[in-house]
Design a protein around this motif. Structure first.
Motif, PDB file in Angstrom:
ATOM      1  N   ALA A  65      23.529  28.307  10.558  1.00 28.08           N
ATOM      2  CA  ALA A  65      24.683  28.531   9.677  1.00 28.08           C
ATOM      3  C   ALA A  65      24.278  29.188   8.365  1.00 28.08           C
ATOM      4  N   LEU A  66      23.065  28.884   7.890  1.00 33.20           N
ATOM      5  CA  LEU A  66      22.644  29.364   6.569  1.00 33.20           C
ATOM      6  C   LEU A  66      21.730  30.588   6.650  1.00 33.20           C
ATOM      7  N   SER A 280      27.461  34.026   8.149  1.00 30.38           N
ATOM      8  CA  SER A 280      27.163  33.260   9.364  1.00 30.38           C
ATOM      9  C   SER A 280      28.000  31.993   9.424  1.00 30.38           C
ATOM     10  N   ILE A 281      27.952  31.212   8.358  1.00 34.43           N
ATOM     11  CA  ILE A 281      28.624  29.900   8.384  1.00 34.43           C
ATOM     12  C   ILE A 281      30.135  30.065   8.515  1.00 34.43           C
TER      13      ILE A 281
ATOM     14  N   PRO B  41      14.043  28.849   7.457  1.00 32.23           N
ATOM     15  CA  PRO B  41      15.293  28.072   7.494  1.00 32.23           C
ATOM     16  C   PRO B  41      15.074  26.577   7.261  1.00 32.23           C
ATOM     17  N   SER B  42      13.845  26.103   7.491  1.00 34.70           N
ATOM     18  CA  SER B  42      13.617  24.670   7.271  1.00 34.70           C
ATOM     19  C   SER B  42      13.632  24.349   5.773  1.00 34.70           C
ATOM     20  N   SER B 249      20.443  30.842   0.353  1.00 35.23           N
ATOM     21  CA  SER B 249      20.827  31.061   1.754  1.00 35.23           C
ATOM     22  C   SER B 249      21.282  32.493   1.958  1.00 35.23           C
ATOM     23  N   PRO B 250      20.738  33.177   2.973  1.00 30.30           N
ATOM     24  CA  PRO B 250      21.246  34.512   3.288  1.00 30.30           C
ATOM     25  C   PRO B 250      22.538  34.472   4.094  1.00 30.30           C
ATOM     26  N   GLY B 251      22.778  33.371   4.809  1.00 30.63           N
ATOM     27  CA  GLY B 251      23.910  33.305   5.721  1.00 30.63           C
ATOM     28  C   GLY B 251      25.258  33.287   5.026  1.00 30.63           C
TER      29      GLY B 251
END
Lengths: 406, 406
Positions: A65-66, A280-281, B41-42, B249-251
């Motif tokens: 999502a991120l 995305s999210i 992402p983690s 966050s890129p999302g």
């Protein structure tokens, strides 16, 4: 050389949207506003979105999502849209679908893809002004799209050549259009397809309001009619632009394009270069909410907006003076008023804000040629029925006074 | 005429990003990938985002989060950015800030604002290939930006005129650039400003990685140095593009532009026409999370990425054969390798995926002139330290075998 000098030629092509500038002024509590063409925020499926965002951010899903995602769009959402398009008569595959940041972005990309300076875009007089704004960046010439008249394709072509370009596309919102609320009937759509074929141009079908039909029989999307002619979407010249802005939420900026793969491939490259991908999210959340309640939520919206449309048509019939005419939309958010010739919607708005405190959008901004001064757009989407009654009553008083004064 | 024929000339300018196409192939579990230039992402502050989205969707706030909003961007976020920019030496007001959908969108808009076909954009050899992709749509000519050399501004101007246009801007990522990881020092930045002044062009400062410094002393942003010269941002020719993609966050697709108001006004109109605004809810969530933990989160990222950079530099020193050189970045996500002249990064990648199963990005895609075949980009952002050690060891084995074979 200053920066302003560097981009001077470019800047001249950009001008503020009168509507958006206007909306900033209308946030006053004593104004009864029928100006904004936006969904009623009290009807957003907010709890479903709260749950959807929460689900998207559980440990198992949060990384997706991120994180960055593919330019084509979130695959489960594109799959959902394949089913959705099937239900409205448009068989296609996920490869025919690109997710965009609202259908506005699709219009920008399509302008970028098709238009070179001097090319002709056919649009209605009036048409959605956001489309004009999006296309303007690519310096087209506008010609008036007349559906169902017998203006010959050769005449459009000749006019485009005289203007130094070619007819690249016809743009229209065929269902409950912004700003008029009118719908192009099936015969009109077939006629448009004939014309587009003869002109060798694309058709851009802006379906932003298509789901919001309150009565009458649904007309198949133009793309559906063309697929019926040609047997496959891949042979079509219609490009369908959908949006969740009027059904689920505009704030998430999620829309989609349905088109032959040859077009989608170009738009994907364009999107990759222009903003990589839509959020995305937000795509995940829209998918969750659409899957859960799209149909039932749209049914709910239709019921509420229908009552408001009915209230507006009813109030207009009672309060408008002779000489004022208006459309009777079967869906969407808008009624279009035409004042007697010689009256000016912008001047009327100024007087209205001063005296009866009713806001609307003067019609001229929707005309590519600057005509249409004696028209205005009313939106019923955010108004309660008593507010509609009071607003139309006041507007009627103003228009009568206006006519006596003239 | 088919649709493809209609947009044939436009389509020729678009080509798929090699990197993004490549990334699709690299999602195999047995590949050690140093290809993607994406955040780990983690490390996303996912819990903070879950809370922020939940807060944004409480009854009191949900209407705003899900509704249309202004093209300029969410005011509290722009206010936060005013403070943030102040801390990095850039005094400005909210009217100097536009929120974009990632800094990629800013590059697209700046290309659209400044470039007419045939105009010259100065870029590094190599440079961020997403910038080339964004600018390509506007058909510029590229010339090689050389900082700190004594190529005279008049030479750039003459070359641009010979190509049929003008030098419109110099684009660079001055801090830990993608792809080289290198930083332009203060003297280089001052020299660039002198040159831009002499050429009468804009400077586009892509600051996507600026917050991720691991050691060495921070160099003031180019915009900061120009404000120091001129006393006010309004007199500047530098346009700063920031992004939350590498920090939060890129999302969510949230970035920003800082520039003189004359530029921001144009970009706001452009954004209004192109996608209305960036996602309302995402801007609200980014604001909440930035306010709560931007500094502490970035400090955490820096600590983790620094260890990975150290691991990579250490492993390269031990495993690379003589003749291979690389950069020593003080921040960011990338190390840039130069192979002996005549070797080819793309061919090496093909062999690598077959044999040692290590992925990276061949360097040529980052060069506007198609040179740079003997280079490659390694990213350490998503790799654990043991994976880095193993990957560089394998790459060393491959390169030695490669050299013996040559």
């Amino acid at each position: 050389m200053t920066l302003e000098q560097i981009f001077a030629t470019r800047a001249a092509r950009l001008k503020a949207s009168e509507i958006r500038e206007l909306l900033k002024l209308l946030d006053q509590p004593d104004i009864l506003s029928f100006a904004g063409g936006i969904p009623d925020p009290s009807l957003f499926p907010a709890e479903a979105f709260a749950q959807a965002f929460s689900d998207a951010l559980t440990p198992a899903r949060q990384a997706q999502a991120l994180q960055y995602s593919v330019s084509e769009g979130y695959l489960p959402l594109r799959r959902w849209l394949v089913n959705h398009m099937e239900t409205i008569g448009v068989p296609c595959t996920v490869d025919n679908i690109l997710i965009t940041s609202g259908s506005q972005q699709a219009l920008d990309y399509l302008g970028k893809l098709f238009l070179s300076p001097g090319d002709t875009a056919l649009v209605g007089w009036p048409t959605y002004l956001g489309a004009l704004a999006a296309f303007n960046a690519y310096e087209p010439v506008y010609d008036r799209l007349r559906i169902g008249t017998n203006r010959a394709p050769a005449d459009y072509i000749a006019a485009a050549e005289a203007a130094g370009g070619r007819v690249k596309f016809a743009y229209l919102s065929a269902d409950f259009s912004n700003p008029t609320g009118e719908t192009v009937d099936r015969a009109g759509r077939e006629h448009l397809l004939d014309q587009a074929e003869a002109m060798g141009c694309a058709v851009i079908e802006d379906a932003a309001y298509q789901a919001l039909r309150y009565d009458g029989e649904a007309v198949p999307p133009i793309l559906s009619l063309e697929i019926a002619r040609k047997g496959t979407i891949e042979a079509c010249r219609t490009i369908y632009c959908g949006s969740f802005s009027k059904t689920l939420s505009p704030g998430l900026r999620v829309g989609w394009v349905v088109a032959p793969q040859a077009v989608i491939r170009q738009l994907v490259l364009m999107k990759q270069a222009a903003d990589l991908h839509s959020s995305s999210i937000n795509q995940i959340a829209i998918h969750t909410v659409a899957e859960r309640l799209f149909d039932s939520h749209v049914a709910e919206l239709r019921a509420v907006y229908q009552r408001r449309r009915d209230a507006m048509l009813d109030a207009l019939a009672r309060h408008m003076p002779v000489g004022v005419t208006w459309t009777r939309p079967e869906g969407g958010m808008f009624v279009w008023l035409t004042l007697p010739e010689g009256q000016d919607g912008a001047a009327l708005l100024a007087r209205s804000l001063e005296t009866v405190k009713v806001a609307f959008v003067p019609g001229r901004a929707f005309f590519a040629d600057g005509s249409g001064a004696n028209s205005l757009r009313l939106s019923f989407s955010c108004a309660s029925e008593p507010m509609i009654e009071e607003g139309m009553k006041r507007l009627g008083v103003l228009l009568r006074a206006n006519q006596s004064a003239d």
